[in-house]
Design a protein around this motif. Structure first.
Motif, short mmCIF file in Angstrom:
data_model
loop_
_atom_site.label_atom_id
_atom_site.label_comp_id
_atom_site.label_asym_id
_atom_site.label_seq_id
_atom_site.Cartn_x
_atom_site.Cartn_y
_atom_site.Cartn_z
N VAL A 35 -41.69 38.58 41.75
CA VAL A 35 -41.39 39.61 40.76
C VAL A 35 -41.77 39.15 39.36
O VAL A 35 -41.43 38.05 38.93
CB VAL A 35 -39.89 39.97 40.79
N TYR A 58 -28.86 42.19 28.04
CA TYR A 58 -28.07 41.01 28.40
C TYR A 58 -26.92 40.75 27.43
O TYR A 58 -26.16 39.80 27.62
CB TYR A 58 -28.97 39.78 28.50
N GLU A 66 -34.75 33.34 39.28
CA GLU A 66 -35.85 32.41 39.56
C GLU A 66 -35.36 31.07 40.10
O GLU A 66 -36.11 30.37 40.79
CB GLU A 66 -36.73 32.20 38.31
N TRP A 113 -35.40 32.17 43.71
CA TRP A 113 -36.65 32.73 44.24
C TRP A 113 -37.87 31.88 43.92
O TRP A 113 -38.95 32.12 44.46
CB TRP A 113 -36.88 34.14 43.68
N ASP A 124 -43.34 44.02 41.78
CA ASP A 124 -42.81 43.28 42.93
C ASP A 124 -43.95 43.12 43.93
O ASP A 124 -44.24 44.02 44.72
CB ASP A 124 -41.64 44.06 43.54
N LEU A 134 -32.71 51.00 42.69
CA LEU A 134 -32.74 49.54 42.75
C LEU A 134 -34.13 49.06 42.34
O LEU A 134 -35.14 49.61 42.79
CB LEU A 134 -32.43 49.07 44.16
N GLY A 172 -36.49 42.80 43.17
CA GLY A 172 -36.09 42.25 44.47
C GLY A 172 -34.88 42.93 45.09
O GLY A 172 -34.57 42.70 46.26
N LEU A 173 -34.19 43.78 44.33
CA LEU A 173 -32.99 44.43 44.89
C LEU A 173 -33.33 45.63 45.77
O LEU A 173 -32.49 46.09 46.55
CB LEU A 173 -32.07 44.91 43.76
N SER A 174 -34.56 46.15 45.66
CA SER A 174 -34.88 47.40 46.35
C SER A 174 -34.75 47.26 47.87
O SER A 174 -34.54 48.25 48.56
CB SER A 174 -36.27 47.89 45.95
N ARG A 175 -34.82 46.05 48.37
CA ARG A 175 -34.71 45.85 49.82
C ARG A 175 -33.33 46.26 50.36
O ARG A 175 -33.16 46.47 51.55
CB ARG A 175 -35.00 44.40 50.18
N HIS A 212 -23.08 36.64 45.64
CA HIS A 212 -23.46 35.66 44.61
C HIS A 212 -24.73 36.09 43.85
O HIS A 212 -25.13 35.45 42.89
CB HIS A 212 -23.69 34.29 45.24
N PRO A 237 -27.01 37.57 41.23
CA PRO A 237 -26.79 38.10 39.88
C PRO A 237 -27.47 39.47 39.73
O PRO A 237 -28.58 39.67 40.20
CB PRO A 237 -27.43 37.05 38.97
N VAL A 247 -27.93 42.98 36.96
CA VAL A 247 -27.69 43.70 35.72
C VAL A 247 -27.56 45.18 36.09
O VAL A 247 -28.37 45.70 36.85
CB VAL A 247 -28.84 43.51 34.71
N PHE A 278 -30.80 45.87 38.68
CA PHE A 278 -31.92 44.93 38.81
C PHE A 278 -31.43 43.50 38.59
O PHE A 278 -30.40 43.28 37.96
CB PHE A 278 -33.03 45.27 37.82
N PRO A 279 -32.16 42.54 39.13
CA PRO A 279 -31.75 41.14 38.95
C PRO A 279 -32.21 40.63 37.59
O PRO A 279 -33.26 41.04 37.10
CB PRO A 279 -32.51 40.42 40.08
N PRO A 280 -31.42 39.75 36.97
CA PRO A 280 -31.92 39.11 35.75
C PRO A 280 -33.07 38.16 36.12
O PRO A 280 -32.92 37.31 36.98
CB PRO A 280 -30.70 38.34 35.22
N VAL A 281 -34.20 38.36 35.48
CA VAL A 281 -35.39 37.55 35.75
C VAL A 281 -35.73 36.83 34.46
O VAL A 281 -35.87 37.47 33.42
CB VAL A 281 -36.55 38.48 36.19
#
Lengths: 283, 79
Positions: free
Chosen positions: A203, A220, A231, A234, A271, B7, B10-13, B46, B48, B50, B73-76
């Motif tokens: 991603v 945030y 990360e 991942w 993605d 989503l 990576g959350l869309s799954r 677990h 994370p 947002v 969505f995940p924090p990236v």
């Protein structure tokens, strides 16, 4: 007295521009020779050529995208890149190839083994060397017209405001959330747009943040944030920073030459694992 | 109550359409929180996340209301 313009005209040659028309171009060797002879910077010689409608041939394939005025604008611009890792390495290389005239690069790290899987500028022989030193050398070797101001140090918001002053666009190529938020605050104080990019696994995400926008601070918050995101689970493979940095570069070029529509208040998620590209409207 | 969920990344799954990433409606008991929605979708505890509800960032214990639109969505942050 022979003027610079006259010398440029004498050294330029007709060249097909790719669309069937013809333009006058000057080779890298002649630009370099002229700069040495007249004790000018390469950037000055290239700018003088462009003003005379003589194209430094190295930009021939960019011309259809950015145009004459665009190339002049790029060579006259200053861009700050904070972070010279997975994202920053690709960003710096591409901006140098496009002929962005001045780069301010900031990173307080040296290259380590774990950078070799993805960081464009990191070679085995560079391990232990400051990333900004290696990057400056790469830029010199790829486009000596580009002037690099490098800062080998870890930075806080105040430092970034001081070091990035004069930049027209700033690139967020960092790897830690609190510093990214500090950079957004710095860009806000400098009143310049910030092109954010971040990666985790397959991603990548990109967003362009104006001084008035909420951006990352809106997402945030300005309180305590974790150092890192997903990360840590991942990973950061080779292609994700390339994919993400490429979009950041497009944003920077568009902003500098005033073309297209920036990803303002839009987080672009790419993605690659599922072939999914999404845009999230960010408050 | 029904909420609309989108989503990202990576959350869309964890969505009912798999990784297709389209928005979907989801029915939850009244007063459920974002966290309870995540648990119902099978997002690991677990992981994370947002959360935006009606385009505003909220904490995961935020109680949802009928008709809410969520973006998750995940924090990236890697580079």
């Amino acid at each position: 007295m022979i003027t610079l313009a006259g010398r440029l005209r004498a050294l330029s040659v007709p060249q097909p521009d790719g669309s069937g028309a013809e333009l006058r171009a000057i080779s890298l060797a002649n630009v370099a020779a002229l700069a040495r002879e007249l004790r000018l910077r390469r950037r000055q010689v290239e700018l003088a050529a462009l003003q005379e409608h003589i194209l430094p041939e190295r930009y021939l394939r960019s011309l259809g995208t950015v145009g004459w005025e665009g190339q002049i604008k790029l060579l006259s611009s200053t861009v700050g890149v904070v972070g010279v890792g997975g994202l920053g390495g690709w960003v710096i290389m591409a901006l140098a190839r496009m002929g962005v005239g001045r780069l301010v690069i900031i990173d307080g790290d040296v290259f380590a083994d774990s950078n070799l899987n993805r960081q464009a500028l990191c070679r085995e022989s560079d391990l232990g060397r400051p990333k900004v030193d290696v990057a400056a050398r790469w830029v010199r070797q790829v486009n000596a017209a580009v002037q690099v101001r490098k800062h080998y140090r870890l930075v806080n918001e105040e430092d970034m405001v001081a070091l990035l002053a004069g930049s027209e666009v700033v690139v967020d190529a960092l790897d830690c959330l609190p510093t990214r938020l500090a950079l957004q605050r710095a860009a806000r104080r400098l009143q310049v747009p910030l092109v954010h990019g971040a990666i985790a696994g397959y991603v990548g995400q990109v967003m362009t943040i104006w001084p008035a926008d909420g951006g990352l601070l809106g997402l945030y918050g300005s309180g305590d944030v974790p150092e890192h995101g997903v990360e840590t689970q991942w990973g950061n493979p080779a292609a994700t920073p390339m994919m993400t940095a490429a979009w950041q570069v497009q944003e920077v070029i568009k902003l500098l030459i005033g073309r297209g529509e920036p990803l303002r208040c839009k987080m672009l998620f790419m993605d690659a694992e599922w072939g999914q590209v999404d845009i999230l409207q960010v408050p | 109550m029904r909420v609309t969920v989108r989503l990202y990344a990576g959350l869309s799954r964890y969505g009912p359409h798999g990784p297709a990433g389209e928005a979907f409606d989801y029915t939850l008991p009244e007063g459920s929180t974002v966290h309870e929605l995540l648990c119902a979708l099978g997002v690991p505890d677990h992981a994370p996340v947002v959360a935006l509800v009606q385009h505003q960032v909220v904490e995961l214990d935020h109680p949802l209301a009928d008709g809410d639109a969520l973006a998750l969505f995940p924090p990236v942050a890697g580079g």
